[in-house]
Enzyme design. Sequence first.
Site, short mmCIF file in Angstrom:
data_model
loop_
_atom_site.label_atom_id
_atom_site.label_comp_id
_atom_site.label_asym_id
_atom_site.label_seq_id
_atom_site.Cartn_x
_atom_site.Cartn_y
_atom_site.Cartn_z
N ARG A 60 0.84 -1.20 0.00
CA ARG A 60 0.00 0.00 0.00
C ARG A 60 0.88 1.25 0.00
O ARG A 60 1.83 1.34 0.78
CB ARG A 60 -0.84 -0.04 1.29
CG ARG A 60 -1.97 0.94 1.37
CD ARG A 60 -2.78 0.71 2.63
NE ARG A 60 -3.31 -0.63 2.67
CZ ARG A 60 -3.30 -1.41 3.75
NH1 ARG A 60 -2.80 -0.99 4.88
NH2 ARG A 60 -3.80 -2.62 3.69
N LYS A 136 -12.76 -4.02 2.82
CA LYS A 136 -12.17 -3.56 4.08
C LYS A 136 -12.23 -2.04 4.12
O LYS A 136 -11.80 -1.37 3.17
CB LYS A 136 -10.71 -4.02 4.17
CG LYS A 136 -9.93 -3.40 5.31
CD LYS A 136 -8.47 -3.83 5.23
CE LYS A 136 -7.59 -2.97 6.10
NZ LYS A 136 -6.16 -3.20 5.81
N ARG A 177 -12.23 -3.60 16.78
CA ARG A 177 -11.25 -4.67 16.55
C ARG A 177 -11.56 -5.89 17.44
O ARG A 177 -11.30 -7.02 17.05
CB ARG A 177 -9.84 -4.17 16.87
CG ARG A 177 -9.36 -3.04 15.95
CD ARG A 177 -7.94 -2.67 16.33
NE ARG A 177 -7.40 -1.57 15.57
CZ ARG A 177 -6.79 -1.67 14.39
NH1 ARG A 177 -6.68 -2.86 13.81
NH2 ARG A 177 -6.31 -0.62 13.78
N SER A 234 -5.03 0.98 30.84
CA SER A 234 -5.88 0.40 31.89
C SER A 234 -5.55 -1.06 32.21
O SER A 234 -5.26 -1.86 31.34
CB SER A 234 -7.34 0.49 31.46
OG SER A 234 -8.12 -0.23 32.36
N LYS A 290 -16.39 9.92 36.27
CA LYS A 290 -17.06 9.36 37.45
C LYS A 290 -18.24 10.20 37.92
O LYS A 290 -19.18 9.69 38.52
CB LYS A 290 -16.06 9.17 38.60
CG LYS A 290 -15.12 7.98 38.38
CD LYS A 290 -14.24 7.75 39.59
CE LYS A 290 -13.30 6.59 39.36
NZ LYS A 290 -12.41 6.33 40.49
N ASP A 326 -15.15 1.91 44.93
CA ASP A 326 -13.86 2.43 45.42
C ASP A 326 -13.83 2.44 46.95
O ASP A 326 -12.79 2.15 47.55
CB ASP A 326 -13.62 3.86 44.90
CG ASP A 326 -13.11 3.85 43.46
OD1 ASP A 326 -12.57 2.82 43.02
OD2 ASP A 326 -13.26 4.89 42.78
N MET A 418 3.07 8.25 40.56
CA MET A 418 2.61 7.29 39.55
C MET A 418 3.57 7.24 38.36
O MET A 418 4.10 8.29 37.96
CB MET A 418 1.25 7.79 39.05
CG MET A 418 0.36 6.78 38.50
SD MET A 418 -1.25 7.61 38.38
CE MET A 418 -1.87 6.79 36.97
N GLN A 472 -11.74 -3.61 44.77
CA GLN A 472 -12.84 -2.91 44.10
C GLN A 472 -13.26 -3.64 42.83
O GLN A 472 -14.43 -3.62 42.47
CB GLN A 472 -12.53 -1.42 43.89
CG GLN A 472 -11.41 -1.06 42.95
CD GLN A 472 -11.87 -1.06 41.51
OE1 GLN A 472 -13.04 -0.85 41.25
NE2 GLN A 472 -10.95 -1.33 40.60
P1 NAP Z 1 -8.70 12.90 40.58
O1 NAP Z 1 -10.17 12.93 40.79
O2 NAP Z 1 -8.12 13.50 39.35
O3 NAP Z 1 -8.04 13.64 41.87
C1 NAP Z 1 -6.66 13.76 42.00
C2 NAP Z 1 -6.32 14.57 43.23
O4 NAP Z 1 -4.91 14.63 43.31
C3 NAP Z 1 -6.82 16.02 43.17
O5 NAP Z 1 -7.07 16.46 44.47
C4 NAP Z 1 -5.60 16.73 42.58
O6 NAP Z 1 -5.55 18.08 42.89
C5 NAP Z 1 -4.51 16.00 43.31
N1 NAP Z 1 -3.23 16.12 42.61
C6 NAP Z 1 -2.98 15.86 41.31
N2 NAP Z 1 -1.69 16.08 41.03
C7 NAP Z 1 -1.13 16.53 42.20
C8 NAP Z 1 0.17 16.96 42.55
N3 NAP Z 1 1.16 16.95 41.63
N4 NAP Z 1 0.40 17.35 43.82
C9 NAP Z 1 -0.59 17.36 44.72
N5 NAP Z 1 -1.86 16.97 44.46
C10 NAP Z 1 -2.11 16.57 43.20
O7 NAP Z 1 -8.13 11.42 40.66
P2 NAP Z 1 -8.67 10.23 41.57
O8 NAP Z 1 -9.65 9.40 40.82
O9 NAP Z 1 -9.08 10.77 42.87
O10 NAP Z 1 -7.35 9.34 41.69
C11 NAP Z 1 -6.28 9.75 42.51
C12 NAP Z 1 -5.22 8.66 42.56
O11 NAP Z 1 -5.74 7.50 43.17
C13 NAP Z 1 -4.72 8.23 41.19
O12 NAP Z 1 -3.34 8.01 41.24
C14 NAP Z 1 -5.41 6.92 40.93
O13 NAP Z 1 -4.66 6.06 40.11
C15 NAP Z 1 -5.51 6.38 42.34
N6 NAP Z 1 -6.63 5.44 42.44
C16 NAP Z 1 -6.31 4.16 42.73
C17 NAP Z 1 -7.32 3.24 42.86
C18 NAP Z 1 -6.96 1.84 43.19
O14 NAP Z 1 -7.80 0.96 42.99
N7 NAP Z 1 -5.80 1.58 43.70
C19 NAP Z 1 -8.65 3.61 42.67
C20 NAP Z 1 -8.95 4.96 42.38
C21 NAP Z 1 -7.90 5.86 42.27
P3 NAP Z 1 -6.23 19.18 41.93
O15 NAP Z 1 -7.71 19.05 42.13
O16 NAP Z 1 -5.69 20.46 42.44
O17 NAP Z 1 -5.79 18.86 40.53
#
Ligand code: NAP
Length: 501
Positions: A60, A136, A177, A234, A290, A326, A418, A472
Amino acid sequence: MNDGKICVSVCAATADEFNSKAREAAGLADLTELRFDCLAENEFERVEVAFDERIILTFRPKEQGGAREISLEDRHDFWNSAAEFSGADLEEDMIENAMFRGFSPKICSFHDLSGSPSNLSEIFERLASTGTDVVKIAILADDITDGIGVWKLLELAQVQNRRVIPIAMGEAGKWTRILGLAHGAFLTYASMEPGSETAPGQLTVDALREIYRVKELDRETEVYGLIGGNTSHSMSPYIHNPAFQSAGKNAVFIPLQVGNVGEFMRRMVKTGTREIDLNFRGFAVTIPHKQSVIPYLDSIDETAQAIGAVNTIKIENGKLRGYNTDAAGFIEPLIRVRGDLRGAKVAVIGAGGAARACVHALKKQGSDVMVFARDNAKATELAAEFEVESSEYPDENHRYSPIYGAFDILVNATPVGMRGRAENETPATAEQLAGLDLVYDLVYTPLRTKLMEEAEKALAGTLNGLEMLVEQAAEQQLIWTGARPETSSIHASALARLDQR
Ligand code: NAP
């Protein structure tokens, strides 16, 4: 079970690599696509491949999605001398000349690398009228609903008793896919391994076969998926698909990269307005949907209501009900290691969706919670809503650093630490953590974050986010299927995936 095929795409610039990849691909899937347009011009002579009906030849030009510029003359020469009795994927401007040759199957293809044209059925009719065996059509999906047009060609092809390969390229089109074969697509393309994709959104042959089990899917397969703004990294498919498989369920869990959640719900999910029916039975929901998904649900349970966020949706009799796993996912591992949490002093860093779930769960256990967030207004608001305390967070110049020693537990509910996003950063140092019993980091990639290293230095116990992820997910399975899988098997699936990354 369906009769579609997986076709591994082979692309290499040198004949040596091309030959060795072609040999390897032959053992991986039903068909091998040999992308001769990837080969450097002077390498053709040294290609040594057993050409047969399991091979599809492709040559192609760049402007039609190929790997390099190829003149019209070279294309004619290639197809005039190409091995017959192999399959051939020919562009519309080549098919007529190649029609008299014995290629089988003959695929006539159209690629749009910039988007999805509005006249797809017209293009389908035009290609089909050439007398080709298979049509296709590959377009590029920017949002999930961009794949609807190409998907509808499956119905058109069925009515006309023709074979079609409809592909929406890109992460937002992955669903085409994965589900294509179940709905009659002739084949789905796969890459040999991560990094060797020949088109955007292409999945590896292992993922298609072992994780999504695309050849076992049919129209009755219950479809679940992750609604998220970016689904490319994911873990969920690697957890939920093995769980469905162990439970012996005809179900699949797929990435659903959604920009406009309202359009997704209207055009692909809601009975009455949807344009296609993929047999959706439920969703996991992640950032940034969410909260934005809530207006599209028929009901939400008490926990999701209290947290103000939905991470799980179950569809029953066309009705969508939202849940939040959660909170349970967060608290179960904590109770396992700490026992009774009543009166425990807990510092939660972050004021996003995860923090809300943590604070809700901790409050329910009778813990004494204080929220720290870089946006003080958000921290104050969250604390007021859940009737807990909030405190100031260090500013960028670190003029203020909270000392967490007065707490029993610290929870990191921010993405700080992270992989790919502030991996070498920590929301608190060992000095700030001295005196704490336990640090619970919700981040799970990497499993051992900088914060956990600091916690160890401060002689505090640690708990990583994988425990929450697993719990969860088990709760989600319970909601969707009525049965809660063993967390040990989910844990093993998650670890297996983390090991591959
Ligand atoms: P979210 O809704 O985007 O909230 C993120 C929070 O972190 C906000 O308060 C944000 O502040 C703050 N933040 C981001 N960057 C920052 C930095 N550099 N310094 C200080 N604070 C900071 O995300 P979420 O869903 O709550 O998830 C938060 C974390 O939990 C993620 O890492 C996610 O992977 C983890 N998590 C894990 C599970 C698990 O099953 N283990 C489940 C859910 C979430 P601002 O509002 O000012 O941006």
